[in-house]
Design a protein around this motif. Structure first.
Motif, PDB file in Angstrom:
ATOM      1  N   MET A   1      -3.618   8.752  -1.480  1.00 22.83           N
ATOM      2  CA  MET A   1      -4.677   9.148  -2.398  1.00 22.83           C
ATOM      3  C   MET A   1      -5.491   7.931  -2.832  1.00 22.83           C
ATOM      4  SD  MET A   1      -4.341  12.374  -2.502  1.00 22.83           S
ATOM      5  CE  MET A   1      -5.453  12.761  -3.851  1.00 22.83           C
ATOM      6  N   PHE A   2      -6.819   8.038  -2.707  1.00 25.63           N
ATOM      7  CA  PHE A   2      -7.720   6.981  -3.147  1.00 25.63           C
ATOM      8  C   PHE A   2      -8.100   7.202  -4.607  1.00 25.63           C
ATOM      9  CE2 PHE A   2      -9.310   7.042   1.486  1.00 25.63           C
ATOM     10  CZ  PHE A   2      -8.295   6.190   1.878  1.00 25.63           C
ATOM     11  N   GLU A   3      -8.174   6.112  -5.358  1.00 27.80           N
ATOM     12  CA  GLU A   3      -8.517   6.212  -6.778  1.00 27.80           C
ATOM     13  C   GLU A   3      -9.932   6.727  -6.991  1.00 27.80           C
ATOM     14  OE1 GLU A   3      -7.793   2.424  -8.517  1.00 27.80           O
ATOM     15  OE2 GLU A   3      -5.644   2.439  -8.083  1.00 27.80           O
ATOM     16  N   THR A   4     -10.809   6.473  -6.024  1.00 29.66           N
ATOM     17  CA  THR A   4     -12.210   6.889  -6.158  1.00 29.66           C
ATOM     18  C   THR A   4     -12.442   8.308  -5.664  1.00 29.66           C
ATOM     19  OG1 THR A   4     -12.667   5.914  -3.990  1.00 29.66           O
ATOM     20  CG2 THR A   4     -13.073   4.540  -5.925  1.00 29.66           C
ATOM     21  N   GLN A   5     -11.393   8.972  -5.209  1.00 28.62           N
ATOM     22  CA  GLN A   5     -11.538  10.287  -4.600  1.00 28.62           C
ATOM     23  C   GLN A   5     -11.925  11.332  -5.639  1.00 28.62           C
ATOM     24  OE1 GLN A   5      -8.907  10.589  -1.138  1.00 28.62           O
ATOM     25  NE2 GLN A   5      -8.234  12.495  -2.048  1.00 28.62           N
ATOM     26  N   ASN A   6     -12.894  12.183  -5.270  1.00 28.68           N
ATOM     27  CA  ASN A   6     -13.287  13.289  -6.150  1.00 28.68           C
ATOM     28  C   ASN A   6     -13.716  14.469  -5.302  1.00 28.68           C
ATOM     29  OD1 ASN A   6     -16.195  13.004  -5.533  1.00 28.68           O
ATOM     30  ND2 ASN A   6     -16.003  11.090  -6.686  1.00 28.68           N
ATOM     31  N   ASN A   7     -14.124  15.536  -5.946  1.00 25.15           N
ATOM     32  CA  ASN A   7     -14.434  16.766  -5.228  1.00 25.15           C
ATOM     33  C   ASN A   7     -15.630  16.640  -4.289  1.00 25.15           C
ATOM     34  OD1 ASN A   7     -12.331  18.126  -6.480  1.00 25.15           O
ATOM     35  ND2 ASN A   7     -13.589  18.767  -8.203  1.00 25.15           N
ATOM     36  N   ASP A   8     -16.519  15.685  -4.556  1.00 23.08           N
ATOM     37  CA  ASP A   8     -17.708  15.503  -3.728  1.00 23.08           C
ATOM     38  C   ASP A   8     -17.522  14.420  -2.674  1.00 23.08           C
ATOM     39  OD1 ASP A   8     -19.101  17.434  -5.176  1.00 23.08           O
ATOM     40  OD2 ASP A   8     -19.657  15.978  -6.711  1.00 23.08           O
ATOM     41  N   ASP A   9     -16.320  13.871  -2.593  1.00 28.87           N
ATOM     42  CA  ASP A   9     -16.048  12.763  -1.684  1.00 28.87           C
ATOM     43  C   ASP A   9     -15.132  13.255  -0.570  1.00 28.87           C
ATOM     44  OD1 ASP A   9     -15.522  10.398  -0.435  1.00 28.87           O
ATOM     45  OD2 ASP A   9     -15.159   9.270  -2.267  1.00 28.87           O
ATOM     46  N   PHE A  10     -15.630  13.228   0.680  1.00 24.24           N
ATOM     47  CA  PHE A  10     -14.854  13.736   1.802  1.00 24.24           C
ATOM     48  C   PHE A  10     -14.139  12.626   2.555  1.00 24.24           C
ATOM     49  CE2 PHE A  10     -18.402  17.128   2.065  1.00 24.24           C
ATOM     50  CZ  PHE A  10     -17.891  17.753   0.930  1.00 24.24           C
ATOM     51  N   ASN A  11     -13.930  11.483   1.912  1.00 21.33           N
ATOM     52  CA  ASN A  11     -13.221  10.366   2.544  1.00 21.33           C
ATOM     53  C   ASN A  11     -11.745  10.432   2.173  1.00 21.33           C
ATOM     54  OD1 ASN A  11     -16.180   9.049   1.790  1.00 21.33           O
ATOM     55  ND2 ASN A  11     -15.448   8.548   3.822  1.00 21.33           N
TER      56      ASN A  11
ATOM     57  N   LYS B   1      -5.130  -0.031  -0.317  1.00 23.68           N
ATOM     58  CA  LYS B   1      -4.231   1.074  -0.660  1.00 23.68           C
ATOM     59  C   LYS B   1      -3.500   1.573   0.594  1.00 23.68           C
ATOM     60  CE  LYS B   1      -3.260   4.207  -4.005  1.00 23.68           C
ATOM     61  NZ  LYS B   1      -2.888   3.919  -5.398  1.00 23.68           N
ATOM     62  N   VAL B   2      -4.236   1.726   1.691  1.00 26.55           N
ATOM     63  CA  VAL B   2      -3.629   2.200   2.940  1.00 26.55           C
ATOM     64  C   VAL B   2      -2.591   1.203   3.444  1.00 26.55           C
ATOM     65  CG1 VAL B   2      -4.058   2.760   5.368  1.00 26.55           C
ATOM     66  CG2 VAL B   2      -5.636   3.581   3.599  1.00 26.55           C
ATOM     67  N   MET B   3      -2.930  -0.096   3.401  1.00 26.03           N
ATOM     68  CA  MET B   3      -1.998  -1.098   3.898  1.00 26.03           C
ATOM     69  C   MET B   3      -0.770  -1.233   3.004  1.00 26.03           C
ATOM     70  SD  MET B   3      -2.653  -2.142   6.825  1.00 26.03           S
ATOM     71  CE  MET B   3      -1.261  -3.271   6.766  1.00 26.03           C
ATOM     72  N   GLU B   4      -0.940  -1.068   1.714  1.00 25.33           N
ATOM     73  CA  GLU B   4       0.218  -1.072   0.806  1.00 25.33           C
ATOM     74  C   GLU B   4       1.167   0.065   1.162  1.00 25.33           C
ATOM     75  OE1 GLU B   4      -1.327  -0.823  -3.119  1.00 25.33           O
ATOM     76  OE2 GLU B   4      -2.109  -2.881  -3.140  1.00 25.33           O
ATOM     77  N   HIS B   5       0.607   1.238   1.468  1.00 24.93           N
ATOM     78  CA  HIS B   5       1.430   2.386   1.852  1.00 24.93           C
ATOM     79  C   HIS B   5       2.082   2.143   3.212  1.00 24.93           C
ATOM     80  CE1 HIS B   5       2.566   6.492   2.974  1.00 24.93           C
ATOM     81  NE2 HIS B   5       2.449   6.809   1.687  1.00 24.93           N
ATOM     82  N   ALA B   6       1.306   1.603   4.166  1.00 25.82           N
ATOM     83  CA  ALA B   6       1.833   1.374   5.514  1.00 25.82           C
ATOM     84  C   ALA B   6       2.953   0.346   5.514  1.00 25.82           C
ATOM     85  CB  ALA B   6       0.704   0.923   6.439  1.00 25.82           C
ATOM     86  N   SER B   7       2.914  -0.596   4.573  1.00 23.86           N
ATOM     87  CA  SER B   7       3.948  -1.642   4.516  1.00 23.86           C
ATOM     88  C   SER B   7       5.316  -1.074   4.162  1.00 23.86           C
ATOM     89  CB  SER B   7       3.552  -2.717   3.503  1.00 23.86           C
ATOM     90  OG  SER B   7       3.564  -2.190   2.178  1.00 23.86           O
ATOM     91  N   THR B   8       5.357   0.148   3.626  1.00 24.82           N
ATOM     92  CA  THR B   8       6.633   0.789   3.270  1.00 24.82           C
ATOM     93  C   THR B   8       7.165   1.682   4.386  1.00 24.82           C
ATOM     94  OG1 THR B   8       5.595   2.748   2.267  1.00 24.82           O
ATOM     95  CG2 THR B   8       5.875   0.815   0.858  1.00 24.82           C
ATOM     96  N   SER B   9       6.419   1.780   5.492  1.00 21.78           N
ATOM     97  CA  SER B   9       6.822   2.683   6.575  1.00 21.78           C
ATOM     98  C   SER B   9       8.109   2.202   7.237  1.00 21.78           C
ATOM     99  CB  SER B   9       5.709   2.784   7.617  1.00 21.78           C
ATOM    100  OG  SER B   9       6.171   3.497   8.757  1.00 21.78           O
ATOM    101  N   PRO B  10       9.058   3.104   7.447  1.00 21.62           N
ATOM    102  CA  PRO B  10      10.299   2.727   8.154  1.00 21.62           C
ATOM    103  C   PRO B  10      10.124   2.741   9.675  1.00 21.62           C
ATOM    104  CG  PRO B  10      10.422   5.011   7.455  1.00 21.62           C
ATOM    105  CD  PRO B  10       9.114   4.485   6.929  1.00 21.62           C
ATOM    106  N   TYR B  11       8.931   3.155  10.134  1.00 22.25           N
ATOM    107  CA  TYR B  11       8.681   3.308  11.562  1.00 22.25           C
ATOM    108  C   TYR B  11       7.505   2.437  12.007  1.00 22.25           C
ATOM    109  CZ  TYR B  11      11.107   7.621  10.198  1.00 22.25           C
ATOM    110  OH  TYR B  11      11.977   8.524   9.651  1.00 22.25           O
ATOM    111  N   PRO B  12       7.404   2.160  13.315  1.00 19.87           N
ATOM    112  CA  PRO B  12       6.206   1.485  13.822  1.00 19.87           C
ATOM    113  C   PRO B  12       4.962   2.277  13.430  1.00 19.87           C
ATOM    114  CG  PRO B  12       7.892   1.620  15.525  1.00 19.87           C
ATOM    115  CD  PRO B  12       8.388   2.454  14.386  1.00 19.87           C
ATOM    116  N   THR B  13       3.906   1.557  13.090  1.00 17.20           N
ATOM    117  CA  THR B  13       2.730   2.175  12.485  1.00 17.20           C
ATOM    118  C   THR B  13       1.511   2.100  13.389  1.00 17.20           C
ATOM    119  OG1 THR B  13       3.532   1.619  10.273  1.00 17.20           O
ATOM    120  CG2 THR B  13       1.182   2.076  10.486  1.00 17.20           C
ATOM    121  N   ILE B  14       0.738   3.187  13.383  1.00 20.71           N
ATOM    122  CA  ILE B  14      -0.553   3.237  14.077  1.00 20.71           C
ATOM    123  C   ILE B  14      -1.578   3.750  13.060  1.00 20.71           C
ATOM    124  CG2 ILE B  14      -1.869   4.213  15.995  1.00 20.71           C
ATOM    125  CD1 ILE B  14       0.992   4.786  17.275  1.00 20.71           C
TER     126      ILE B  14
END
Length: 371
Positions: free
Chosen positions: A202-212, A279-292
Motif C-alpha cells: 500500500m502506497f501512502e499517497t494512494q487514494n480513490n482517484d489514483d490508479f497506481n 516502500k516496494v523495496m522495503e517490502h521486497a527485502s522481507t521476502s523469503p523467496y527470490p524476488t522479481i
C-alpha cells in the motif's frame, strides 16, 4: 576576424562550463531524494541530451587543441558506471542448464487495452493485437499495468479471455472500481503456476482517484517459489487534451503554460515515485523467496526511483540485452521506463522489447533462471 574568433571561443567556453555543471547535477539525481532538491530530477531526465552536447563540445575543443579537453574528460570519467545505466551491453546465456528452473515473464502497460480508442472495431483490434502478442511470447507469468476489465455481461472481454486462452491457473489483481458501467482499472498478475500467497504493497499517497498500485504473489514452479511484484508507480497524470500538444502531427505547439504544467506535474510525481519505490523495496527485502519486480516505473535509469531498485537487484535488460531499449512510445519523450528486476541469486536471458506496440508502452519479457 580574430576578435570574432576570440568572442566565439569565450562564449563557447561558458556554454561548455554550463553543460559540465548540468552533467554533474545529472550524476547526483539518482542519489538525492527529489524533495531535497526539486530541480535535480529534471537534470536526470535531460541526461541523454546533456551527454550528447558534452561529447560534441569535447570534439570541438579537441579540434581547437584546447586544454579544456582535460576538464571535459575528467567530468565524463567522474560519471563512471552511471553512463552505462542508459545502455545495455549484456549477453544472453548461451546454454541454460537442463537442471535449471525457468520462468518466462511478460510485463506491459496495456493502456486499458484500447478502451478509449475510436469505435468498437478499433478497440477490439487493439485488444486482439495485445492478445496475439501474448500468445506469441507464451509467458508463464504476465504482469499488466493500466489493465481494464468489465464485469459481466460485457462485449469487451479482457481478463476472462486471457484466463481461457492462456490456461491460467491463478491471478491476483487490484482495481479502482466504477459502479457506473461495472468498470475496473488497475494492475493484475496472471500465472500458469499456482499462487500460494497474494498481497498488496500500500502506497501512502494512494487514494480513490489514483490508479497506481503494487501487488505481489508467491508463485510455485517445481520445487522453487518466486515472489513476483507488479508495480505501477506514480503517473504524471496529464489529461488527454494536455498530451495532444506534444503530438508531432498537432498544429498546436506546446505553449509556456503547457510546458509549465508539465513541469509542475512532474514535480508532484517525482517525490511520490521515490517514496513508492522505497516502500516496494522495503517490502521486497522481507521476502523469503527470490524476488522479481517488474512494471511501469514511469522513470528513467538516471533517477532516484530506478536507483532504489538497481542498488539491490539486477536490471534484466542491462544484464542480457544490448542497446538503449526505449519502452515508452507516447507523445512525451521518456525512453526506457518499464523494467524487469530480479534478485542477484537469479539469472536472466532472452530479454525482448516488443517492436510494434499496441499501447503507448512496448511490452517487455525475459526468461528468469534459477540454477
Amino acid at each position: 576576424m580574430l576578435k570574432k574568433l576570440v568572442r566565439f571561443s569565450s562564449f563557447f567556453k561558458v556554454l561548455t562550463i554550463i553543460c559540465l555543471a548540468a552533467l554533474l547535477l545529472a550524476y547526483l539525481a539518482p542519489y538525492v531524494h527529489p524533495n531535497t532538491f526539486k530541480i535535480l530530477p529534471f537534470f536526470g531526465l535531460a541526461y541523454p541530451i546533456i551527454l550528447v552536447i558534452t561529447i560534441l563540445s569535447l570534439i570541438v575543443w579537441i579540434l581547437a587543441k584546447s586544454r579544456i579537453v582535460f576538464l571535459i574528460l575528467f567530468v565524463l570519467v567522474l560519471g563512471g558506471k552511471l553512463h552505462f545505466r542508459m545502455l545495455a551491453i549484456g549477453s544472453n546465456l548461451k546454454e541454460i542448464p537442463e537442471t535449471a528452473n525457468t520462468l518466462t515473464i511478460l510485463s506491459n502497460n496495456v493502456h486499458l487495452l484500447g478502451l478509449y480508442s475510436g469505435n468498437e472495431d478499433e478497440r477490439k483490434t487493439i485488444r486482439n493485437g495485445i492478445f496475439e502478442y501474448i500468445q506469441t511470447i507464451d509467458p508463464d507469468i504476465m504482469c499488466f499495468q493500466e489493465f481494464y476489465h468489465q464485469d459481466k455481461p460485457t462485449k469487451f472481454t479482457t481478463r476472462d479471455s486471457i484466463l481461457q486462452f492462456m490456461k491460467i491457473k491463478d491471478y491476483h489483481e487490484r482495481y479502482a472500481h466504477k459502479l457506473n458501467g461495472r468498470q475496473n482499472f488497475g494492475v493484475i498478475i496472471l500465472s500458469k503456476y499456482p499462487m500460494i500467497a497474494k498481497g498488496d504493497v500500500m502506497f501512502e499517497t494512494q487514494n480513490n482517484d489514483d490508479f497506481n498500485y503494487c501487488v505481489y504473489a508467491d508463485i510455485v514452479k517445481g520445487e522453487d517459489t518466486f515472489r513476483i511484484y507488479n508495480v505501477h508507480l506514480q503517473s504524471i497524470r496529464l489529461q488527454r487534451q494536455e498530451y495532444s500538444v506534444f503530438d508531432e502531427t498537432s498544429a498546436e505547439k506546446p505553449s509556456r503554460s503547457t510546458i509549465r504544467l508539465l513541469f509542475d506535474k512532474l514535480n508532484v510525481a517525482y517525490p511520490k515515485r521515490a517514496d513508492q519505490a522505497r516502500k516496494v523495496m522495503e517490502h521486497a527485502s522481507t521476502s523469503p523467496y527470490p524476488t522479481i519486480i517488474c512494471g511501469d516505473f514511469n522513470d528513467t535509469p538516471m533517477s532516484y526511483t530506478y536507483h532504489q531498485f538497481s542498488k539491490h537487484l539486477t536490471d534484466a535488460f542491462r544484464n542480457t540485452s544490448k542497446g538503449i531499449g526505449a519502452t515508452y512510445v507516447g507523445k512525451v519523450p521518456a525512453g526506457r521506463i518499464d523494467y524487469i528486476f530480479h534478485s542477484e541469486s537469479l539469472q536472466s536471458s532472452e530479454f525482448i522489447i516488443q517492436e510494434a506496440p499496441f499501447s503507448d508502452h512496448r511490452a517487455i519479457s525475459c526468461t528468469i533462471i534459477k540454477e
